[in-house]
Structures are given as C-alpha cells and as structure tokens.
Design an enzyme around this catalytic site. Structure first.
Site, PDB file in Angstrom:
ATOM      1  N   SER A  65       0.838  -1.295   0.011  1.00 10.33           N
ATOM      2  CA  SER A  65       0.001   0.086  -0.047  1.00 10.33           C
ATOM      3  C   SER A  65       0.824   1.255  -0.113  1.00 10.33           C
ATOM      4  O   SER A  65       1.558   1.588  -0.874  1.00 10.33           O
ATOM      5  CB  SER A  65      -0.897  -0.069   1.151  1.00 10.33           C
ATOM      6  OG  SER A  65      -2.013   1.001   1.069  1.00 10.33           O
ATOM      7  N   ASP A  85      -8.221  -3.343  -7.578  1.00  5.99           N
ATOM      8  CA  ASP A  85      -7.753  -2.834  -5.950  1.00  5.99           C
ATOM      9  C   ASP A  85      -8.639  -2.222  -5.310  1.00  5.99           C
ATOM     10  O   ASP A  85      -9.385  -1.341  -5.399  1.00  5.99           O
ATOM     11  CB  ASP A  85      -6.419  -1.973  -6.356  1.00  5.99           C
ATOM     12  CG  ASP A  85      -5.895  -1.656  -4.634  1.00  5.99           C
ATOM     13  OD1 ASP A  85      -6.478  -1.129  -4.113  1.00  5.99           O
ATOM     14  OD2 ASP A  85      -4.731  -2.219  -4.569  1.00  5.99           O
ATOM     15  N   HIS A 123      -6.571  -5.671  -1.496  1.00  5.70           N
ATOM     16  CA  HIS A 123      -5.608  -4.665  -1.636  1.00  5.70           C
ATOM     17  C   HIS A 123      -4.561  -5.210  -0.367  1.00  5.70           C
ATOM     18  O   HIS A 123      -4.733  -5.447   0.899  1.00  5.70           O
ATOM     19  CB  HIS A 123      -6.158  -3.431  -0.854  1.00  5.70           C
ATOM     20  CG  HIS A 123      -5.134  -2.279  -0.678  1.00  5.70           C
ATOM     21  ND1 HIS A 123      -4.615  -1.567  -1.805  1.00  5.70           N
ATOM     22  CD2 HIS A 123      -4.710  -1.664   0.391  1.00  5.70           C
ATOM     23  CE1 HIS A 123      -3.991  -0.678  -1.114  1.00  5.70           C
ATOM     24  NE2 HIS A 123      -3.903  -0.641   0.188  1.00  5.70           N
TER      25      HIS A 123
END
Length: 406
Positions: A179, A277, A346
């Site tokens: 991330s 995502d 994610h």
C-alpha cells in the site's frame, strides 16, 4: 422440503465461514513473533516519526544460505495531507513509535518456514514501521504544531543502520512494501540501489502500491488533489525521483504517481496488484466526496452488489489501470515483473493465505510466491495479467486488508 433446503443451505454457509476463520487463525499462527528495534540515535539526525519519537523496525535474522540476503519491507497505512489529519495520526502507531506494538508476527513474504516461503524463508527479514505519513518522502517541520515530516530521513537512517548490521555485505537485497509502503518501495527503489554495494543484486517489490492517476466517478481529481496536498505539506517534491520530477515541468508533485516514476527507473521491480484494487475503487474511483448520494456505498463493500452500470465503470477503471501500466513500460520491459490478479483485494504478499497457501489466488497456474521467486532468481521473467472480473475462482471471498479511507 423447502424448509429443509433452507436449513441445509444455511448450514453450508456457516460451515464455509467457519472453515475460512479457522484457516485465517492457523495461517496467523505460522507467523513468528519478532521484537521491535528503536533507532534512538536517529533522533539527533532529525529522522523521527510525526510526533518526534524514534523510527522503528522488526528484524528477524537470516540463517544458513540466506545469511547474506536481505528483505527490507515497508509497512503501509495511508497518508496525512493537512495539519488536522497529521495531528490525529500522531496519536496512533502510524505517527508515533511510542504507540507501536512491541512484537510483530511475520508471515507470507516475511515468513520463516521453508514450506510456505521457499525462496526467502532464511533471508534477513525487516519490517519497517510506517510513522511519517508520506511514503517516506518528506523533509520538513511544523514547529507551531509540533509535527515532524521526516520520512526521507527515516528511510536513510534505517538503511544506514542495517548496513552497519551486515547489509553492507549483502549478496541479494529486496526493497518491498504494501500500500503506502508499496508506493514507498517504488519511490525509494533506485535510492535503495544506490545505498547498497555495487556488487549486490538489488530488486524491488511493490504490493498494492501502483496507485493510478485517474478521475473519480464525478469527473473530479480527488486523488491528484490529495497527493498534491501530501507532497506540499511534507516537503516531498525534492525527495521524489529526480528522473521523474525533471520531466514534469510545473507539476513535479505528480511524481507521487508510479506511472510517471516507473518509466525511468533503473532498478528491476515487480508489481503485485489488482486493477480492481479495493482501496483504489473506494478512494480513487468512488471516494465519498464524489458520491454524495451514496450510490456506490454497497458496491464498494462488495462487487457482487454493484449494478451493471457500476460494473461497467469499474471495468473502465481496469482499462485505465492497464493503460497506465503499459505507458509506464511494465507490460513489455525485461526488468519489470507483474502479477496482476482480478481479486477485489488490497495487499497480498504479507499474509500466507494470499502469498502461497492452498487457497492463494492463482494467475496462469501460478501463485504470487512462485511468480515473484521465479522473477527474482531469473528462472522465468513473468508478467501475468488476469482476465476481467469475476473470472478468477481462486480469489478470496473477503478483502483481508481494506486500508483506511482518504
């Protein structure tokens, strides 16, 4: 008869949920608990978290054949774009090492079991705690609010500390992240290469870090405005890759977007991502600010609840994502690898359940762990691109790491 079928269906649902929960529990148990290291000496150099506390990481030593191999993995956790959000953030473990847990379980890519992480289990494995809110790019101070935007200095201090602990003799080294940490791995990849010995084989791995420059459902530029505010507040522009900022004219802050940075990167890099995502769908495509009527609320939580019209918009987003990868050279470069699944997910490398378990997502008959290992060791220069949603039955039913909203 009808009631009997309903009872059997309900029982089947509960058994499936129980199996999923038990699988997650067992996989979590695989992660070794690793203690925290605080870099107290870094404080005097200005390398501090948002609240002025020292940076920190968790370090699990390598062994055997992996003793001279290193993984530096950067934690994720979003960004703060203004004083208000940064003041709130410094009251959490994403802004203060004083509030971080002392032990951290390593799993997935950082796992220590040969069976589940065959290519990297015996490497030196470091998880860098994320406490600056700028993907380790900032270098500024706000004395009036007692805020320290020192991400760039944190990165350099941690690398210097690890070099002193043996990484200066590294044969192999990987900079990775998830991330916001995956974005940090992209933005700092070439810098990491430059800080290590020239004889070290260095590659990078970004998990869910390829955030794209795209418009939202209302036609606005929510993510562009957001990143511009982050870059301005943290003083990030001077620390973004010069190979990118020198080409962006009056908009150097756009180098927060990987699609502009990756074009000129020198260090080999591998991307694990999804064009669906879950964080990007929720915050780039359909942020709350662009969805005043909350028409996207249910769709963002579960793609099976999207209308046909919403699924078409999401499929357009996938095409925009693929176009960004293509223009960045990812789809045809010999130095770039790719595992692009169609899961609504994610961050996928940090958990065994998605890294290399029996239920991990598969693209081209290949799981993430094998795809990256083959690419890193030059066994197979993989660039795997999945078919459109909902084609992949191996995708998990649950988004295990939704990430914070912006």
């Amino acid at each position: 008869m009808q009631r009997s079928r309903m009872i059997r269906a309900r029982l089947s649902q509960w058994l499936s949920l129980l199996a999923c929960v038990l699988t997650v529990i067992s996989l979590k148990a695989e992660g070794a608990s690793v203690g925290i290291t605080y870099l107290q000496d870094a404080v005097a150099k200005g390398a501090v978290c948002l609240d002025g506390s020292p940076p920190a990481y968790h370090f699990d030593n390598g062994s055997g054949a992996g003793v001279d191999n290193w993984i530096v993995h950067i934690e994720g956790g979003g960004w703060c774009r203004d004083v208000e959000t940064c003041l709130s953030r410094k009251k959490t473990d994403l802004g203060s090492s004083n509030l971080m847990i002392k032990q951290f379980g390593f799993s997935g890519f950082l796992g220590s079991k040969q069976k589940t992480n065959p290519d990297f289990y015996d490497w030196n494995r470091i998880k860098v705690r994320y406490c600056d809110g700028s993907s380790l790019t900032g270098d500024a101070v706000d004395p009036a609010n007692n805020l320290f935007f020192r991400g760039h200095l944190i990165f350099e201090a941690i690398v210097a500390d690890l070099l002193g602990k043996g990484m200066n003799k590294a044969k192999n080294a990987i900079l990775s992240g998830c991330s916001a940490g995956g974005l940090a791995a992209i933005l700092n990849c070439d810098r990491f290469r430059d800080l290590l010995p020239p004889t070290t084989k260095v590659k990078c791995l970004s998990d869910a870090g390829f955030f794209i420059h795209a418009k939202d459902v209302a036609g606005g530029q929510n993510i562009e405005d957001f990143y511009s505010q982050v870059a301005t507040l943290h003083g990030s522009v001077k620390n973004l890759p010069a190979s990118c900022t020198s080409r962006m004219g009056t908009r150097p802050e756009l180098c927060f977007f990987p699609q502009y940075v990756v074009q000129t990167m020198k260090t080999p890099i591998f991307f694990v991502n999804s064009p669906y995502d879950s964080w990007q769908i929720k915050n780039i495509l359909a942020p709350s600010s662009a969805d005043k009527s909350k028409a996207w609320k249910n769709c963002k939580l579960d793609l099976t609840k999207c209308t046909p019209e919403q699924l078409k918009v999401i499929e357009d987003f996938r095409r925009t994502f693929l176009d960004a990868l293509n223009k960045a050279g990812v789809l045809n470069s010999p130095t770039k690898g790719l595992f692009l699944d169609s899961c609504y997910a994610h961050c996928q490398i940090g958990k065994q359940i998605t890294w290399s378990s029996d239920t991990s997502p598969v693209v081209g008959n290949t799981k993430i762990a094998k795809a990256f290992g083959d690419w890193y060791y030059d066994r197979n220069p993989l660039r795997l691109v999945d078919c459109p949603y909902p084609c992949n039955p191996t995708c998990p039913k649950v988004d295990f790491e939704p990430g914070p909203d912006v």
